[in-house]
Design an enzyme around this catalytic site. Sequence first.
Site, PDB file in Angstrom:
ATOM      1  N   ARG A 249     -31.346  91.188  51.670  1.00 30.33           N
ATOM      2  CA  ARG A 249     -31.408  92.621  51.923  1.00 30.33           C
ATOM      3  C   ARG A 249     -31.520  93.363  50.597  1.00 30.33           C
ATOM      4  NH1 ARG A 249     -28.331  96.424  55.849  1.00 30.33           N
ATOM      5  NH2 ARG A 249     -27.846  94.542  56.989  1.00 30.33           N
TER       6      ARG A 249
ATOM      7  N   THR B 212     -33.265  99.744  49.424  1.00 33.40           N
ATOM      8  CA  THR B 212     -33.928 100.151  50.685  1.00 33.40           C
ATOM      9  C   THR B 212     -33.153  99.645  51.906  1.00 33.40           C
ATOM     10  OG1 THR B 212     -35.238  98.146  50.809  1.00 33.40           O
ATOM     11  CG2 THR B 212     -36.191  99.974  49.576  1.00 33.40           C
TER      12      THR B 212
ATOM     13  N   ASP C 195     -19.303  87.230  62.011  1.00 35.55           N
ATOM     14  CA  ASP C 195     -20.416  86.814  61.145  1.00 35.55           C
ATOM     15  C   ASP C 195     -20.757  85.352  61.443  1.00 35.55           C
ATOM     16  OD1 ASP C 195     -21.635  87.634  58.055  1.00 35.55           O
ATOM     17  OD2 ASP C 195     -21.701  85.552  58.746  1.00 35.55           O
TER      18      ASP C 195
ATOM     19  N   ASP D 117     -20.764  82.906  58.347  1.00 38.17           N
ATOM     20  CA  ASP D 117     -19.412  82.593  57.865  1.00 38.17           C
ATOM     21  C   ASP D 117     -18.674  81.663  58.830  1.00 38.17           C
ATOM     22  OD1 ASP D 117     -19.679  83.998  55.540  1.00 38.17           O
ATOM     23  OD2 ASP D 117     -18.626  85.785  56.252  1.00 38.17           O
TER      24      ASP D 117
HETATM   25  N1  URA Z   1     -25.047  89.030  61.939  1.00 39.66           N
HETATM   26  C1  URA Z   1     -23.930  88.370  62.335  1.00 39.66           C
HETATM   27  O1  URA Z   1     -23.671  87.276  61.882  1.00 39.66           O
HETATM   28  N2  URA Z   1     -23.112  88.980  63.209  1.00 39.66           N
HETATM   29  C2  URA Z   1     -23.368  90.189  63.742  1.00 39.66           C
HETATM   30  O2  URA Z   1     -22.579  90.684  64.567  1.00 39.66           O
HETATM   31  C3  URA Z   1     -24.537  90.862  63.320  1.00 39.66           C
HETATM   32  C4  URA Z   1     -25.359  90.254  62.411  1.00 39.66           C
END
Ligand code: URA
Length: 209
Positions: free
Chosen positions: A104, A108, A200, A203
């Site tokens: 990312r 931007t 996530d 993770d």
């Molecule tokens: N990416 C993720 O890993 N979890 C989310 O809730 C959104 C994007």
Amino acid sequence: MSKVYVFDHPLIQHKLTYIRDKNTGTKEFRELVDEVATLMAFEITRDMPVEDIEIETPVTKATTKVLSGKKLAIVPILRAGIGMVDGVLKLIPAAKVGHVGLYRDPETLKPVEYYVKLPADVEEREFIVVDPMLATGGSAVEAINSLKTRGAKNIKFMCLIAAPEGVEAIQQSHPDVDIYIAALDERLNDHGYIIPGLGDAGDRLFGTK
Ligand code: URA
């Protein structure tokens, strides 16, 4: 307009519940994502072409079906997409695997391609782009752009959980790409997480923070 398929098979929904549960640890999370990816691969390959061949069973000659040699490739979006690759390969072991890496841009906030490696014969291949989460759709749209820029013509997108915003983003930018999901959740929160979601995905798959 892309079609959206929600795989509401009881086994997929059951496993997804434990994937979502915050008390599910890394090992079990990874195993469950792998299993759901296999079950989703079973559904996503429903339209694979077959052809007749002649065989002999122990009792008679017969005309039966085999897959008609379609060239497939799975393309995980790095890094969380990697968690779905082995599960798909269990059912389609001859598939090739490409990779798309995006970061990312801090200014931007848009995804920028930093790594793309695809199998040969891009134009004749059917691609299944995989990522557990379809949130804003920014990465998915950009990953599909990366494939199309290199000549891909036949692309499907598969994820565990999608937000309506992500589905809409793909439908707007890539109306030819059908979307296969295990659950369509409510919305995104202010931090871009899917609600209720699973947190996530990267993770939780890799045990990072
Ligand atoms: N990416 C993720 O890993 N979890 C989310 O809730 C959104 C994007």
